[in-house]
Design a protein around this motif. Structure first.
Motif, PDB file in Angstrom:
ATOM      1  N   ALA A  54       0.824  -1.213   0.000  1.00  0.00           N
ATOM      2  CA  ALA A  54       0.000   0.000   0.000  1.00  0.00           C
ATOM      3  C   ALA A  54       0.854   1.258   0.000  1.00  0.00           C
ATOM      4  N   GLY A  55       2.032   1.161   0.565  1.00  0.00           N
ATOM      5  CA  GLY A  55       2.905   2.326   0.617  1.00  0.00           C
ATOM      6  C   GLY A  55       3.753   2.518  -0.619  1.00  0.00           C
ATOM      7  N   ARG A  56       4.108   1.416  -1.281  1.00  0.00           N
ATOM      8  CA  ARG A  56       5.072   1.530  -2.376  1.00  0.00           C
ATOM      9  C   ARG A  56       4.603   0.929  -3.685  1.00  0.00           C
ATOM     10  N   ALA A  57       3.514   0.232  -3.727  1.00  0.00           N
ATOM     11  CA  ALA A  57       2.973  -0.404  -4.927  1.00  0.00           C
ATOM     12  C   ALA A  57       3.743  -1.661  -5.294  1.00  0.00           C
ATOM     13  N   TYR A  58       3.111  -2.515  -6.047  1.00  0.00           N
ATOM     14  CA  TYR A  58       3.652  -3.827  -6.402  1.00  0.00           C
ATOM     15  C   TYR A  58       4.995  -3.732  -7.108  1.00  0.00           C
ATOM     16  N   ASP A  59       5.059  -2.944  -8.160  1.00  0.00           N
ATOM     17  CA  ASP A  59       6.283  -2.881  -8.960  1.00  0.00           C
ATOM     18  C   ASP A  59       7.449  -2.225  -8.226  1.00  0.00           C
ATOM     19  N   SER A  60       7.172  -1.503  -7.182  1.00  0.00           N
ATOM     20  CA  SER A  60       8.242  -0.847  -6.417  1.00  0.00           C
ATOM     21  C   SER A  60       8.754  -1.694  -5.258  1.00  0.00           C
ATOM     22  N   VAL A  61       8.190  -2.867  -5.078  1.00  0.00           N
ATOM     23  CA  VAL A  61       8.593  -3.762  -3.997  1.00  0.00           C
ATOM     24  C   VAL A  61       9.267  -4.986  -4.625  1.00  0.00           C
ATOM     25  N   SER A  62      10.526  -5.196  -4.294  1.00  0.00           N
ATOM     26  CA  SER A  62      11.248  -6.362  -4.800  1.00  0.00           C
ATOM     27  C   SER A  62      11.113  -7.519  -3.814  1.00  0.00           C
ATOM     28  N   VAL A  63      11.474  -8.701  -4.254  1.00  0.00           N
ATOM     29  CA  VAL A  63      11.483  -9.849  -3.354  1.00  0.00           C
ATOM     30  C   VAL A  63      12.481  -9.597  -2.222  1.00  0.00           C
ATOM     31  N   ASP A  64      13.598  -8.960  -2.528  1.00  0.00           N
ATOM     32  CA  ASP A  64      14.558  -8.612  -1.472  1.00  0.00           C
ATOM     33  C   ASP A  64      13.919  -7.682  -0.441  1.00  0.00           C
ATOM     34  N   ASP A  65      13.112  -6.723  -0.897  1.00  0.00           N
ATOM     35  CA  ASP A  65      12.391  -5.839   0.029  1.00  0.00           C
ATOM     36  C   ASP A  65      11.465  -6.649   0.929  1.00  0.00           C
ATOM     37  N   LEU A  66      10.754  -7.589   0.338  1.00  0.00           N
ATOM     38  CA  LEU A  66       9.838  -8.418   1.120  1.00  0.00           C
ATOM     39  C   LEU A  66      10.601  -9.213   2.177  1.00  0.00           C
ATOM     40  N   VAL A  67      11.685  -9.837   1.762  1.00  0.00           N
ATOM     41  CA  VAL A  67      12.489 -10.629   2.689  1.00  0.00           C
ATOM     42  C   VAL A  67      12.992  -9.742   3.833  1.00  0.00           C
ATOM     43  N   HIS A  68      13.508  -8.583   3.491  1.00  0.00           N
ATOM     44  CA  HIS A  68      14.064  -7.676   4.504  1.00  0.00           C
ATOM     45  C   HIS A  68      12.975  -7.117   5.428  1.00  0.00           C
ATOM     46  N   HIS A  69      11.901  -6.588   4.861  1.00  0.00           N
ATOM     47  CA  HIS A  69      10.874  -5.908   5.664  1.00  0.00           C
ATOM     48  C   HIS A  69       9.958  -6.866   6.419  1.00  0.00           C
ATOM     49  N   LEU A  70       9.759  -8.047   5.862  1.00  0.00           N
ATOM     50  CA  LEU A  70       8.842  -8.984   6.498  1.00  0.00           C
ATOM     51  C   LEU A  70       9.550  -9.979   7.401  1.00  0.00           C
ATOM     52  N   GLY A  71      10.878 -10.040   7.299  1.00  0.00           N
ATOM     53  CA  GLY A  71      11.637 -10.951   8.139  1.00  0.00           C
ATOM     54  C   GLY A  71      11.415 -12.415   7.805  1.00  0.00           C
ATOM     55  N   VAL A  72      11.142 -12.690   6.542  1.00  0.00           N
ATOM     56  CA  VAL A  72      10.884 -14.050   6.083  1.00  0.00           C
ATOM     57  C   VAL A  72      11.990 -14.455   5.120  1.00  0.00           C
ATOM     58  N   HIS A  73      12.475 -15.655   5.256  1.00  0.00           N
ATOM     59  CA  HIS A  73      13.481 -16.145   4.319  1.00  0.00           C
ATOM     60  C   HIS A  73      12.854 -16.312   2.937  1.00  0.00           C
ATOM     61  N   ARG A  74      13.642 -16.056   1.920  1.00  0.00           N
ATOM     62  CA  ARG A  74      13.184 -16.149   0.532  1.00  0.00           C
ATOM     63  C   ARG A  74      12.537 -17.520   0.258  1.00  0.00           C
ATOM     64  N   ASN A  75      13.190 -18.591   0.672  1.00  0.00           N
ATOM     65  CA  ASN A  75      12.654 -19.931   0.423  1.00  0.00           C
ATOM     66  C   ASN A  75      11.302 -20.130   1.106  1.00  0.00           C
ATOM     67  N   SER A  76      11.163 -19.597   2.306  1.00  0.00           N
ATOM     68  CA  SER A  76       9.891 -19.706   3.029  1.00  0.00           C
ATOM     69  C   SER A  76       8.803 -18.921   2.323  1.00  0.00           C
ATOM     70  N   LEU A  77       9.149 -17.747   1.845  1.00  0.00           N
ATOM     71  CA  LEU A  77       8.177 -16.924   1.121  1.00  0.00           C
ATOM     72  C   LEU A  77       7.658 -17.687  -0.101  1.00  0.00           C
ATOM     73  N   TYR A  78       8.574 -18.254  -0.864  1.00  0.00           N
ATOM     74  CA  TYR A  78       8.170 -19.002  -2.059  1.00  0.00           C
ATOM     75  C   TYR A  78       7.397 -20.269  -1.702  1.00  0.00           C
ATOM     76  N   LYS A  79       7.795 -20.948  -0.630  1.00  0.00           N
ATOM     77  CA  LYS A  79       7.117 -22.176  -0.239  1.00  0.00           C
ATOM     78  C   LYS A  79       5.667 -21.906   0.170  1.00  0.00           C
ATOM     79  N   VAL A  80       5.447 -20.837   0.912  1.00  0.00           N
ATOM     80  CA  VAL A  80       4.109 -20.541   1.423  1.00  0.00           C
ATOM     81  C   VAL A  80       3.244 -19.818   0.389  1.00  0.00           C
ATOM     82  N   PHE A  81       3.803 -18.830  -0.295  1.00  0.00           N
ATOM     83  CA  PHE A  81       3.002 -17.988  -1.187  1.00  0.00           C
ATOM     84  C   PHE A  81       3.236 -18.271  -2.669  1.00  0.00           C
ATOM     85  N   GLY A  82       4.259 -19.027  -2.989  1.00  0.00           N
ATOM     86  CA  GLY A  82       4.531 -19.385  -4.373  1.00  0.00           C
ATOM     87  C   GLY A  82       5.342 -18.371  -5.142  1.00  0.00           C
TER      88      GLY A  82
END
Length: 134
Positions: free
Chosen positions: A21-49
């Motif tokens: 909501a703050g930055r929009a889809y295209d402005s958020v990278s997977v690295d941003d998600l991993v960093h801001h959400l505190g979730v490992h990349r593999n876990s993110l992909y395993k749970v959300f695809g």
């Protein structure tokens, strides 16, 4: 047997709502998600695809748990509570049929609650203007 999940899925989805909501889809990278959400990349992909899978979960959560209660109470205002809908409508709906369907449903609910498409357009326009004004 796999390892137990090291994060709360609902908590991650709620945090993703705020990030998208703050930055929009295209402005958020997977690295941003991993960093801001505190979730490992593999876990993110395993749970959300995928990033898109997490985005869809966040958008659905936003519409069901944040926007729908505002609509039910007649308390929808041109504030941050509609930001993810606004960005989904402008950025993702034209390129993603699933997002477009979710947005279309939410817009019809807003139209019904506010008295028609003109009121919805005014609400969204006021919020867009507020986001663009420093």
């Amino acid at each position: 047997m796999g390892r137990p999940r090291a994060f709360d899925e609902d908590e991650v989805v709620r945090a993703a709502v705020t990030l998208f909501a703050g930055r929009a889809y295209d402005s958020v990278s997977v690295d941003d998600l991993v960093h801001h959400l505190g979730v490992h990349r593999n876990s993110l992909y395993k749970v959300f695809g995928s990033k898109r899978g997490l985005y869809l979960a966040a958008l659905r959560h936003h519409l069901e748990h944040q926007l729908a209660p505002l609509i039910a109470r007649g308390a929808v205002e041109p504030g941050p509570g509609i930001d993810l809908l606004l960005l989904a409508m402008a950025e993702r709906a034209p390129a993603d049929a699933e997002v477009a369907a979710l947005v279309d449903h939410a817009l019809h609910d807003l139209d019904d609650a506010l008295g028609g498409p003109s009121a919805t357009a005014t609400l969204l326009g006021l919020r867009l203007r507020a986001r663009a004004t420093p």
